[in-house]
Design a protein around this motif. Sequence first.
Motif, PDB file in Angstrom:
ATOM      1  N   SER A  36     112.006  25.144  89.114  1.00  0.00           N
ATOM      2  CA  SER A  36     110.661  24.742  88.716  1.00  0.00           C
ATOM      3  C   SER A  36     109.577  25.199  89.683  1.00  0.00           C
ATOM      4  CB  SER A  36     110.588  23.218  88.596  1.00  0.00           C
ATOM      5  OG  SER A  36     110.793  22.613  89.856  1.00  0.00           O
ATOM      6  N   GLY A  37     109.982  25.554  90.903  1.00  0.00           N
ATOM      7  CA  GLY A  37     109.006  25.992  91.892  1.00  0.00           C
ATOM      8  C   GLY A  37     108.537  24.901  92.827  1.00  0.00           C
ATOM      9  N   TRP A  38     108.887  23.613  92.556  1.00  0.00           N
ATOM     10  CA  TRP A  38     108.386  22.553  93.433  1.00  0.00           C
ATOM     11  C   TRP A  38     109.127  22.502  94.766  1.00  0.00           C
ATOM     12  CZ3 TRP A  38     111.763  18.560  94.581  1.00  0.00           C
ATOM     13  CH2 TRP A  38     112.720  18.184  93.646  1.00  0.00           C
ATOM     14  N   LEU A  39     110.027  23.445  94.987  1.00  0.00           N
ATOM     15  CA  LEU A  39     110.618  23.606  96.318  1.00  0.00           C
ATOM     16  C   LEU A  39     109.524  23.947  97.333  1.00  0.00           C
ATOM     17  CD1 LEU A  39     113.339  23.783  97.899  1.00  0.00           C
ATOM     18  CD2 LEU A  39     113.350  26.216  97.386  1.00  0.00           C
ATOM     19  N   TRP A  40     108.445  24.581  96.850  1.00  0.00           N
ATOM     20  CA  TRP A  40     107.314  24.951  97.712  1.00  0.00           C
ATOM     21  C   TRP A  40     106.072  24.112  97.398  1.00  0.00           C
ATOM     22  CZ3 TRP A  40     110.473  28.518  95.260  1.00  0.00           C
ATOM     23  CH2 TRP A  40     111.321  29.240  96.098  1.00  0.00           C
ATOM     24  N   GLY A  41     106.263  22.969  96.762  1.00  0.00           N
ATOM     25  CA  GLY A  41     105.141  22.087  96.478  1.00  0.00           C
ATOM     26  C   GLY A  41     104.238  22.629  95.377  1.00  0.00           C
ATOM     27  N   THR A  42     102.977  22.222  95.401  1.00  0.00           N
ATOM     28  CA  THR A  42     102.005  22.636  94.375  1.00  0.00           C
ATOM     29  C   THR A  42     101.838  24.154  94.300  1.00  0.00           C
ATOM     30  OG1 THR A  42     100.816  20.542  94.586  1.00  0.00           O
ATOM     31  CG2 THR A  42      99.636  22.372  93.568  1.00  0.00           C
ATOM     32  N   PRO A  43     101.737  24.878  95.452  1.00  0.00           N
ATOM     33  CA  PRO A  43     101.641  26.346  95.358  1.00  0.00           C
ATOM     34  C   PRO A  43     102.832  26.958  94.626  1.00  0.00           C
ATOM     35  CG  PRO A  43     101.037  25.609  97.561  1.00  0.00           C
ATOM     36  CD  PRO A  43     101.594  24.421  96.864  1.00  0.00           C
ATOM     37  N   GLY A  44     104.020  26.408  94.867  1.00  0.00           N
ATOM     38  CA  GLY A  44     105.207  26.921  94.187  1.00  0.00           C
ATOM     39  C   GLY A  44     105.164  26.686  92.694  1.00  0.00           C
ATOM     40  N   ARG A  45     104.724  25.496  92.285  1.00  0.00           N
ATOM     41  CA  ARG A  45     104.624  25.198  90.849  1.00  0.00           C
ATOM     42  C   ARG A  45     103.601  26.105  90.172  1.00  0.00           C
ATOM     43  NH1 ARG A  45     105.304  19.695  92.554  1.00  0.00           N
ATOM     44  NH2 ARG A  45     103.048  19.390  92.596  1.00  0.00           N
ATOM     45  N   LEU A  46     102.478  26.326  90.842  1.00  0.00           N
ATOM     46  CA  LEU A  46     101.441  27.185  90.260  1.00  0.00           C
ATOM     47  C   LEU A  46     101.919  28.626  90.133  1.00  0.00           C
ATOM     48  CD1 LEU A  46      98.263  25.789  92.062  1.00  0.00           C
ATOM     49  CD2 LEU A  46      98.970  25.415  89.691  1.00  0.00           C
ATOM     50  N   PHE A  47     102.684  29.099  91.133  1.00  0.00           N
ATOM     51  CA  PHE A  47     103.225  30.453  91.069  1.00  0.00           C
ATOM     52  C   PHE A  47     104.201  30.580  89.901  1.00  0.00           C
ATOM     53  CE2 PHE A  47     106.514  33.577  92.436  1.00  0.00           C
ATOM     54  CZ  PHE A  47     105.715  34.713  92.353  1.00  0.00           C
ATOM     55  N   TYR A  48     105.021  29.549  89.703  1.00  0.00           N
ATOM     56  CA  TYR A  48     105.962  29.585  88.584  1.00  0.00           C
ATOM     57  C   TYR A  48     105.231  29.474  87.246  1.00  0.00           C
ATOM     58  CZ  TYR A  48     110.442  29.665  90.998  1.00  0.00           C
ATOM     59  OH  TYR A  48     111.546  30.054  91.731  1.00  0.00           O
ATOM     60  N   ASP A  49     104.106  28.767  87.226  1.00  0.00           N
ATOM     61  CA  ASP A  49     103.282  28.749  86.010  1.00  0.00           C
ATOM     62  C   ASP A  49     102.805  30.162  85.688  1.00  0.00           C
ATOM     63  OD1 ASP A  49     103.599  26.033  85.942  1.00  0.00           O
ATOM     64  OD2 ASP A  49     101.626  25.577  86.777  1.00  0.00           O
ATOM     65  N   PHE A  50     102.411  30.888  86.730  1.00  0.00           N
ATOM     66  CA  PHE A  50     101.976  32.275  86.564  1.00  0.00           C
ATOM     67  C   PHE A  50     103.122  33.141  86.032  1.00  0.00           C
ATOM     68  CE2 PHE A  50     101.418  36.550  88.545  1.00  0.00           C
ATOM     69  CZ  PHE A  50     100.324  36.956  87.787  1.00  0.00           C
ATOM     70  N   LEU A  51     104.328  32.924  86.560  1.00  0.00           N
ATOM     71  CA  LEU A  51     105.494  33.660  86.063  1.00  0.00           C
ATOM     72  C   LEU A  51     105.759  33.342  84.590  1.00  0.00           C
ATOM     73  CD1 LEU A  51     107.990  33.314  89.069  1.00  0.00           C
ATOM     74  CD2 LEU A  51     106.722  35.359  88.386  1.00  0.00           C
TER      75      LEU A  51
END
Length: 512
Positions: A204-219
Amino acid sequence: MIFKKIYKKAVSWHKYIGLFLSVILVWMSVSGILLNHPDLIAHCSVSKNYFPEEYLPHNWNRGGIQDVVYIGSDTIVIGGKQGIWKSDNGGKSFHSLMKNGFPEAIYYQKVNDLYYDSLQNTIFAATFGGVYQLDFTQNKWKGLTTPTKHVEQFVKIMEIKDELFAVSQSNIYKVQGDQLVTYSIFKKERNYVDMIQFTFALHSGWLWGTPGRLFYDFLSLILIFLSLTSLYITFFKKKKATNTISKKLKAFIITYHTKIGVWTFVFLLIIGGTGMLMRPPLIVALYNGKVPTSMIPDRFLENEWYHSIRNAMYDPQTDRIILDTTEGIFGGKSDATTAFEKLEWKVNIFVMGATTFEPLGNQHFLVGSFYGLYDYKEGESFSTNVLTKERIPLFDNIQKPGDFMTVAAFTSPKGEQYISAYSQGLLAITPPQEDTFYHFPQEIREEYQLPLWNYMFELHNGRLFQFIFDKYSILLIPLLGLLFNILLITGLYEYIYRKRKKIKKLFTSTTL
């Protein structure tokens, strides 16, 4: 010659697998984005007309009863995934208690635990949207404030030495008036993170917190672009463009479908690979797996309990707080002066966590999960099934859920024993007296809506299609994940084969 044959196969596989997955990947991407931001869609819900009938609750099933509070001889308060309900006539009928300050969003109305303070005549509810307190004299709910800025999901409210504590998925708080104050506890040492939790966080990307989730949203947006452009390339590539704009659009789609796919290949492969492992049967491969903390981003380790606490209890005989977490069961002194250590309990808890977690006294503990309901004596190498009295040793790997996937267990003031099972709903362990079996409100049946987050979750993991594929639905996500990974690999091979001369020239010049 062999590489050319592989190339032709890759082109064919990439085309037809892409066609098959195009729409599926769009729904996976959209649902993945929404799942990453539950707070943004908490107020949205889906009508019962848009999901299978088996999702409609009856007899308090699907987690309708998570906890029960008895007030006097006739007043009963039930909290669960369908909210909080009150009976003034011993369970013959129930009415909603979700008014006057209780969360309006259906997602936040879900209750994990209840606590009744008889001295203050108030009820505390641990919900998906925080801790709420109901003053019966004023008949008004009040939300308790937390030090964190984001909304937390709470799993338990418990009394420790005449003080009240609230436990969320990431923190323990002490209740002080209308505020929750952080109660810091720490682990003896943390050398690893549970593999299942790590895989979910990586997916989900939350391994890196909010920046990670946003990056995965972009993906996910990129994946939508690749899916839609694949349809264009398949059906309209050979169609002649009629004007300059359509020519440029066609060239852009053909060029960047390939380039963007290659640029994001590694990230998309991680999403596809981890997605395959997040559902049975492949999740078994992650069981008991460990990831060294040296491989984990510091952000994820700032709070060592982050998103890992599934349930909690206080054992007065040993003065310990005991936590069921994604990394095992931990216990420590209630004054938090010593580190919490992992307890080597030999009791089976399903991967989703303990739903019932209470001390029974004399070193016995009541532990329920989707495996069933068990009486465990600390130090024993087995636990005893409460319903069958069978002794069960610790499983070597993940097993399928039991026949009665326990959500809650409780005893009425009249001595009647009940369990709440996820599929069957309310079941009596001992024969109930006449008119004491808690009648399911007709209001829930008629007005039930599924929170949009839960709808997206069922869509994302494929369970929403179980009515079509029946028992084979368990294979849906692993097979889709496998096809997605093949799609990515064949697409990359296509690109490398076509650009082989340029790539060879590049490597040659770099070597020189």
